[in-house]
Design a protein around this motif. Structure first.
Motif, short mmCIF file in Angstrom:
data_model
loop_
_atom_site.label_atom_id
_atom_site.label_comp_id
_atom_site.label_asym_id
_atom_site.label_seq_id
_atom_site.Cartn_x
_atom_site.Cartn_y
_atom_site.Cartn_z
N ARG A 32 -8.76 -0.32 -0.09
CA ARG A 32 -8.52 -1.18 -1.26
C ARG A 32 -7.49 -2.25 -0.93
O ARG A 32 -7.63 -3.42 -1.34
N ALA A 33 -6.45 -1.87 -0.19
CA ALA A 33 -5.40 -2.83 0.15
C ALA A 33 -5.95 -3.90 1.09
O ALA A 33 -5.64 -5.09 0.95
N ASN A 35 -6.28 -7.99 0.15
CA ASN A 35 -5.57 -8.99 0.93
C ASN A 35 -6.50 -9.83 1.80
O ASN A 35 -6.03 -10.52 2.71
N CYS A 57 -1.37 7.90 5.26
CA CYS A 57 -1.85 7.10 4.14
C CYS A 57 -3.16 7.69 3.63
O CYS A 57 -3.74 8.59 4.25
N THR A 66 2.32 4.73 0.96
CA THR A 66 2.28 5.60 2.14
C THR A 66 3.24 6.76 1.93
O THR A 66 3.97 6.80 0.93
N MET A 76 0.83 -1.19 0.00
CA MET A 76 0.00 0.00 0.00
C MET A 76 0.88 1.24 0.00
O MET A 76 1.80 1.34 0.81
N LEU A 130 -7.03 4.18 -0.42
CA LEU A 130 -6.04 3.15 -0.76
C LEU A 130 -5.91 2.12 0.34
O LEU A 130 -5.64 0.94 0.08
N LEU A 131 -6.07 2.55 1.59
CA LEU A 131 -6.01 1.61 2.71
C LEU A 131 -7.11 0.56 2.59
O LEU A 131 -6.86 -0.65 2.70
#
Length: 233
Positions: free
Chosen positions: A41-42, A46, A34, A3, A1, A38-39
Motif C-alpha cells: 500500500r505504501a 508513493n 513489516c 514497522t 509505513m 502495508l508495504l
C-alpha cells in the motif's frame, strides 16, 4: 509505513527433558519487520504521477531490435528503455537475463502464520520478549522464527512466525489442514510449551505453506534488463 523495529535476536531451545525454554544466546541483530500488505500500500501510495498498471500480469519480457525492451501483457506489448524485474521466484525477467537457471528444491518447507497479538495476553513473558527482540527457536532439522509486525488497523499488531522443517513423510496429503496439523506436531515435539501453544492457537489471521528453492544465477543484468538476484524463494 508502520514497522516494528527491534535490535536483538534471542536464540532459544527446549530444555533437555523438559518443556521449558532454555536461552542459548543473544546478539545485536537489528531488523525492521513489516506487514507485506502495508508495504505494498505504501509503495502504491508513493508511486506519484507514474503510470501504475494494476491487474495486468506480465507474460514475457524481450528485447527489441534497437536494444530496448518489450513487455508483453494480455493487452498487447509496449517498448521501454529499461526493465527492472523485481518479480519473485516465478520471474519472467530472469528468463530473459538467465534463461538457463532453474529452481533447485532446497529439501525443506516453511510454514507461516500470523496471530493477533491481543489473542496472546496469557503469554505475557513471550510478548514482552518480542517487544525488543526477534526470537529463533532451534530444533533438530529446522528452526522457528517469531516476531511482531504492524496490523492492518492503526495501532494493532500481529505476532508472525515462520517454521522451517523437512516435508511431511511420503504419502501425506499436502493439503492445508494436514499442513497445519503437521506444523503443530513439530511445535509440540520440539518447542518449549509456551511457544508450541502459540503455534497451536486457532486465532490465526493467515496461514501459508511454501516450498523453498535455490536460484543460483550467473548474472543479474543484461541490458536492457536487470533482475535483483535472490537465492531463496
Amino acid at each position: 509505513m508502520p514497522t516494528a523495529p527491534v535490535a536483538t535476536r534471542v536464540w532459544l531451545a527446549r530444555a533437555p527433558g523438559r518443556r521449558s525454554a532454555r536461552e542459548l544466546a543473544r546478539q545485536q541483530a537489528p531488523v525492521t519487520p513489516c506487514n507485506w500488505g502495508l508495504l505494498w500500500r505504501a509503495l502504491r501510495a508513493n508511486a506519484g504521477g507514474g503510470a501504475y498498471h494494476r491487474g495486468r500480469p506480465v507474460a514475457s519480457v524481450g528485447r527489441t531490435a534497437s536494444g530496448g525492451a518489450v513487455i508483453r501483457t494480455a493487452d498487447g506489448e509496449r517498448e521501454y528503455d529499461l526493465v527492472v524485474g523485481a518479480d519473485g521466484h516465478r520471474s519472467v525477467t530472469r528468463e530473459l537475463v538467465a534463461p538457463e537457471v532453474r529452481p533447485v528444491p532446497a529439501g525443506y518447507l516453511v510454514w507461516r502464520g500470523t496471530i493477533p497479538a491481543a489473542a496472546l495476553r496469557d503469554h505475557p513473558a513471550q510478548l514482552e520478549l518480542l517487544e525488543s527482540s526477534w526470537v529463533t527457536l532451534g530444533f533438530p532439522g529446522g528452526h522457528g522464527v517469531f516476531y511482531l509486525i504492524p496490523g492492518a488497523a492503526t495501532g494493532s499488531r500481529l505476532l508472525a512466525y515462520a517454521v522451517y522443517a523437512s516435508p511431511p513423510p511420503a504419502g501425506t496429503a499436502p493439503d492445508a489442514p494436514v499442513s497445519a496439523a503437521y506444523v503443530r506436531d513439530i511445535a509440540e515435539e520440539h518447542f518449549p510449551a509456551e511457544w508450541a501453544d502459540i503455534v497451536a492457537r486457532g486465532e490465526h489471521t493467515s496461514q501459508a505453506l511454501h516450498p523453498v528453492a535455490d536460484f543460483v544465477v550467473p548474472r543479474a543484468a543484461e541490458p536492457p534488463s536487470c533482475w535483483p538476484a535472490t537465492r531463496r524463494a
